[in-house]
Design an enzyme around this catalytic site. Structure first.
Site, PDB file in Angstrom:
ATOM      1  N   ARG A 129      -4.834  14.982  -5.572  1.00  0.00           N
ATOM      2  CA  ARG A 129      -5.192  13.625  -6.041  1.00  0.00           C
ATOM      3  C   ARG A 129      -4.172  13.041  -7.018  1.00  0.00           C
ATOM      4  O   ARG A 129      -4.475  12.128  -7.772  1.00  0.00           O
ATOM      5  CB  ARG A 129      -6.587  13.617  -6.675  1.00  0.00           C
ATOM      6  CG  ARG A 129      -7.673  14.065  -5.739  1.00  0.00           C
ATOM      7  CD  ARG A 129      -9.041  13.613  -6.220  1.00  0.00           C
ATOM      8  NE  ARG A 129     -10.074  14.096  -5.325  1.00  0.00           N
ATOM      9  CZ  ARG A 129     -10.783  15.205  -5.532  1.00  0.00           C
ATOM     10  NH1 ARG A 129     -10.584  15.923  -6.614  1.00  0.00           N
ATOM     11  NH2 ARG A 129     -11.689  15.574  -4.663  1.00  0.00           N
ATOM     12  N   LYS A 151       6.226   1.681  -4.421  1.00  0.00           N
ATOM     13  CA  LYS A 151       5.699   1.610  -3.050  1.00  0.00           C
ATOM     14  C   LYS A 151       6.061   2.906  -2.345  1.00  0.00           C
ATOM     15  O   LYS A 151       7.232   3.285  -2.296  1.00  0.00           O
ATOM     16  CB  LYS A 151       6.327   0.434  -2.290  1.00  0.00           C
ATOM     17  CG  LYS A 151       5.660  -0.896  -2.554  1.00  0.00           C
ATOM     18  CD  LYS A 151       6.192  -1.945  -1.600  1.00  0.00           C
ATOM     19  CE  LYS A 151       5.561  -3.293  -1.845  1.00  0.00           C
ATOM     20  NZ  LYS A 151       6.150  -4.346  -0.978  1.00  0.00           N
ATOM     21  N   GLU A 193      20.190  -4.981   0.650  1.00  0.00           N
ATOM     22  CA  GLU A 193      19.144  -5.147  -0.372  1.00  0.00           C
ATOM     23  C   GLU A 193      19.739  -5.694  -1.664  1.00  0.00           C
ATOM     24  O   GLU A 193      19.053  -6.379  -2.425  1.00  0.00           O
ATOM     25  CB  GLU A 193      18.403  -3.823  -0.615  1.00  0.00           C
ATOM     26  CG  GLU A 193      17.774  -3.201   0.628  1.00  0.00           C
ATOM     27  CD  GLU A 193      16.420  -3.814   1.057  1.00  0.00           C
ATOM     28  OE1 GLU A 193      16.059  -4.890   0.552  1.00  0.00           O
ATOM     29  OE2 GLU A 193      15.751  -3.198   1.911  1.00  0.00           O
ATOM     30  N   LYS A 235      14.410  -6.337  -9.833  1.00  0.00           N
ATOM     31  CA  LYS A 235      13.226  -5.695  -9.241  1.00  0.00           C
ATOM     32  C   LYS A 235      12.219  -5.348 -10.342  1.00  0.00           C
ATOM     33  O   LYS A 235      11.012  -5.541 -10.170  1.00  0.00           O
ATOM     34  CB  LYS A 235      13.615  -4.456  -8.428  1.00  0.00           C
ATOM     35  CG  LYS A 235      12.387  -3.816  -7.796  1.00  0.00           C
ATOM     36  CD  LYS A 235      12.572  -3.265  -6.432  1.00  0.00           C
ATOM     37  CE  LYS A 235      11.226  -2.834  -5.850  1.00  0.00           C
ATOM     38  NZ  LYS A 235      11.306  -2.107  -4.625  1.00  0.00           N
ATOM     39  N   GLU A 245       1.664  -6.461  -5.418  1.00  0.00           N
ATOM     40  CA  GLU A 245       1.999  -7.501  -4.448  1.00  0.00           C
ATOM     41  C   GLU A 245       0.810  -8.403  -4.114  1.00  0.00           C
ATOM     42  O   GLU A 245       0.424  -8.560  -2.961  1.00  0.00           O
ATOM     43  CB  GLU A 245       2.579  -6.886  -3.163  1.00  0.00           C
ATOM     44  CG  GLU A 245       3.324  -7.923  -2.345  1.00  0.00           C
ATOM     45  CD  GLU A 245       4.163  -7.315  -1.223  1.00  0.00           C
ATOM     46  OE1 GLU A 245       4.923  -6.375  -1.463  1.00  0.00           O
ATOM     47  OE2 GLU A 245       4.057  -7.836  -0.104  1.00  0.00           O
ATOM     48  N   ARG A 249       5.566 -10.451  -5.798  1.00  0.00           N
ATOM     49  CA  ARG A 249       6.347  -9.311  -5.301  1.00  0.00           C
ATOM     50  C   ARG A 249       6.785  -9.486  -3.852  1.00  0.00           C
ATOM     51  O   ARG A 249       7.780  -8.902  -3.418  1.00  0.00           O
ATOM     52  CB  ARG A 249       5.563  -7.995  -5.480  1.00  0.00           C
ATOM     53  CG  ARG A 249       6.385  -6.785  -5.083  1.00  0.00           C
ATOM     54  CD  ARG A 249       5.804  -5.481  -5.563  1.00  0.00           C
ATOM     55  NE  ARG A 249       6.632  -4.371  -5.102  1.00  0.00           N
ATOM     56  CZ  ARG A 249       6.560  -3.137  -5.534  1.00  0.00           C
ATOM     57  NH1 ARG A 249       5.702  -2.815  -6.464  1.00  0.00           N
ATOM     58  NH2 ARG A 249       7.361  -2.203  -5.050  1.00  0.00           N
ATOM     59  N   ASN A 253      10.568  -9.129  -0.106  1.00  0.00           N
ATOM     60  CA  ASN A 253      10.614  -8.894   1.344  1.00  0.00           C
ATOM     61  C   ASN A 253      11.392  -9.966   2.091  1.00  0.00           C
ATOM     62  O   ASN A 253      11.225 -10.120   3.312  1.00  0.00           O
ATOM     63  CB  ASN A 253       9.191  -8.795   1.898  1.00  0.00           C
ATOM     64  CG  ASN A 253       8.572  -7.458   1.568  1.00  0.00           C
ATOM     65  OD1 ASN A 253       9.241  -6.427   1.637  1.00  0.00           O
ATOM     66  ND2 ASN A 253       7.316  -7.460   1.190  1.00  0.00           N
ATOM     67  N   HIS A 256      12.666  -9.274   5.543  1.00  0.00           N
ATOM     68  CA  HIS A 256      11.994  -8.070   6.049  1.00  0.00           C
ATOM     69  C   HIS A 256      11.045  -8.346   7.207  1.00  0.00           C
ATOM     70  O   HIS A 256      10.763  -7.438   7.993  1.00  0.00           O
ATOM     71  CB  HIS A 256      11.238  -7.376   4.917  1.00  0.00           C
ATOM     72  CG  HIS A 256      12.137  -6.672   3.939  1.00  0.00           C
ATOM     73  ND1 HIS A 256      13.137  -7.314   3.238  1.00  0.00           N
ATOM     74  CD2 HIS A 256      12.198  -5.366   3.550  1.00  0.00           C
ATOM     75  CE1 HIS A 256      13.761  -6.446   2.458  1.00  0.00           C
ATOM     76  NE2 HIS A 256      13.217  -5.256   2.623  1.00  0.00           N
ATOM     77  N   HIS A 260      11.654  -5.950  10.008  1.00  0.00           N
ATOM     78  CA  HIS A 260      10.699  -4.927  10.461  1.00  0.00           C
ATOM     79  C   HIS A 260      10.457  -5.041  11.965  1.00  0.00           C
ATOM     80  O   HIS A 260      10.270  -4.034  12.657  1.00  0.00           O
ATOM     81  CB  HIS A 260       9.377  -5.062   9.705  1.00  0.00           C
ATOM     82  CG  HIS A 260       9.438  -4.558   8.290  1.00  0.00           C
ATOM     83  ND1 HIS A 260       8.431  -4.746   7.382  1.00  0.00           N
ATOM     84  CD2 HIS A 260      10.398  -3.857   7.638  1.00  0.00           C
ATOM     85  CE1 HIS A 260       8.763  -4.185   6.229  1.00  0.00           C
ATOM     86  NE2 HIS A 260       9.961  -3.648   6.359  1.00  0.00           N
ATOM     87  N   HIS A 273      17.472   0.506   8.351  1.00  0.00           N
ATOM     88  CA  HIS A 273      16.587  -0.472   7.703  1.00  0.00           C
ATOM     89  C   HIS A 273      17.411  -1.614   7.085  1.00  0.00           C
ATOM     90  O   HIS A 273      17.114  -2.792   7.276  1.00  0.00           O
ATOM     91  CB  HIS A 273      15.748   0.240   6.634  1.00  0.00           C
ATOM     92  CG  HIS A 273      14.903  -0.684   5.811  1.00  0.00           C
ATOM     93  ND1 HIS A 273      13.792  -1.314   6.317  1.00  0.00           N
ATOM     94  CD2 HIS A 273      15.025  -1.112   4.522  1.00  0.00           C
ATOM     95  CE1 HIS A 273      13.247  -2.068   5.377  1.00  0.00           C
ATOM     96  NE2 HIS A 273      13.978  -1.971   4.275  1.00  0.00           N
TER      97      HIS A 273
END
Ligand code: NAD
Ligand code: GLY
Length: 368
Positions: A129, A151, A193, A235, A245, A249, A253, A256, A260, A273
């Protein structure tokens, strides 16, 4: 703005998240320095998660550096590649931690690029956990983006990064020297990026990138130090305001949504990527122009910068319908409506829907 500063000196960029605040350390020779690791919490074991490419380069050095702090340092070596960012690799981490009787104080160290970082972070969020973890990013992309902000995820065949958690590291250690061994194609992917931060947040940084792109491609340490620091500052500023987000935030992206779709449409690992994001930024810039938000010169400028960085500017011919289908499972989509991060003014981005006909036109104009 010019690149400046002694890269031997470690720069610290804080991420202000209250009781989960942490520092990003940026500099040369950080990996081997005992001081880099000194103040981390004590534990019986340090588990270094890495991959088959990075392990032979840096795992022993990290083990040696951690030895004074942690009695046991195990190395968990995963297969390399985006196609292994999956349940099987995640289970490999859990299996080893359990086999070695690692308790909940065990500190995980993500030694590698974004793939290792995202998976290690997710493993840390889940194991017993939640156990502490440290990001030791070894690609430019991971140093300027994926290691920062918490993330964590693995991919699902139906969508990228679909299974994951927000889980912040204790520290991020960006040793610029490890970038010496990075293949040129990966360096370019990382630059995508870096470039992203200009149009979404800092026009001066975009100017700086334009002027220093050759130095960055030549791995000039001062230029890299500035690029990593400024990227992390932006960032950190975004994440501190919107960790999970719920709004702001999403600007991170930029490029992206299209990117993606390219990655998923071709099958993960075909394009890097960062390559998909680079091409995606060209498409998103063109969409910003098509919607009348930005002048045509902006799209042309972005295309030129992305191309100079060694990144593709023409997307694969997946077909417009397939792009739209893939983009509809993007995490930013709401009730199947695709939302795009678009540039409203240089240095300011916003998320909004766009008419399918306009998006289709952009895709047609930017695919082979
Ligand atoms: P990667 O982790 O696959 O690394 C790229 C390649 O470089 C790999 O083959 C790796 O083994 C190798 N490598 C790493 N460091 C090296 C070094 N110093 N020398 C030589 N080779 C080295 O890819 P990446 O571009 O670092 O990361 C991409 C991943 O990051 C994607 O899965 C993406 O979804 C994720 N990502 C996450 C976030 C986030 O916020 N969590 C943000 C951006 C990207
Ligand atoms: N790379 C996007 C984010 O961290 O939110």
């Amino acid at each position: 703005m010019t690149a400046s500063g002694n890269v031997q000196t470690c720069t610290t960029v804080p991420i202000d998240l209250g009781d989960r605040r942490y520092d990003i350390l940026i500099g040369s020779a950080l990996l081997d320095a005992a001081s880099t690791w000194q103040s981390l919490p004590p534990a019986g074991a340090a588990a270094i998660v890495t991959n088959t490419t990075v392990a032979p380069l840096y795992a022993e050095r990290l083990q040696a550096a951690l030895r004074p702090r942690y009695q046991r340092q195990l190395v968990i070596t995963l297969p390399d590649g985006e196609s292994h960012k999956d349940w099987a690799s995640l289970n490999q981490i859990f299996d080893r931690l359990l086999a070695e009787a690692c308790d909940r104080k065990t500190v995980l160290f993500a030694l590698g690029g974004g793939v290792v970082g995202d998976m290690t972070g997710f493993a840390a969020a889940c194991y017993m956990r939640g156990v502490p973890f440290v990001q030791v990013p070894t690609t430019l992309l991971a140093q300027v983006d994926s290691s920062v902000g918490g993330k964590t995820a693995i991919n699902h065949p139906r969508g990228k990064n679909m299974i994951g958690a927000f889980y912040q590291p204790l520290r991020v250690v960006c040793d610029l020297d490890v970038l010496d061994t990075l293949p040129a194609r990966e360096l370019s992917a990382g630059l995508a990026e870096v470039i992203k931060y200009g149009p979404i947040a800092d026009p001066d940084f975009l100017d700086w990138i334009e002027h220093n792109l050759d130095a960055l491609l030549a791995r000039d340490k001062a230029a890299l130090a500035h690029a990593v620091r400024r990227s992390c500052e932006i960032k950190a500023w975004v994440v501190a305001q919107d960790e999970r987000e719920s709004g702001l935030r999403a600007i991170l992206n930029f490029g992206h949504t299209f990117g993606h779709a390219i990655e998923a449409g071709l099958g993960y690992g075909e394009w890097l990527h960062g390559e998909a994001v680079g091409c995606g930024m060209v498409m998103a810039s063109a969409l910003s122009v098509e919607l009348g938000l930005m002048p045509p010169s902006f799209a042309e400028r972005m295309r030129r910068i992305v191309q100079r960085a060694g990144l593709p500017v023409v997307g694969p011919a997946l077909g417009v319908a397939r792009y739209l289908e893939l983009m509809s499972v993007d995490k930013k989509a709401e009730d199947g409506d695709i939302r795009y991060v678009l540039i409203e003014a240089l240095g300011r981005a916003a998320m909004m829907p766009a008419p399918a006909a306009v998006v289709s036109r952009v895709i047609e104009a930017h695919t082979a």
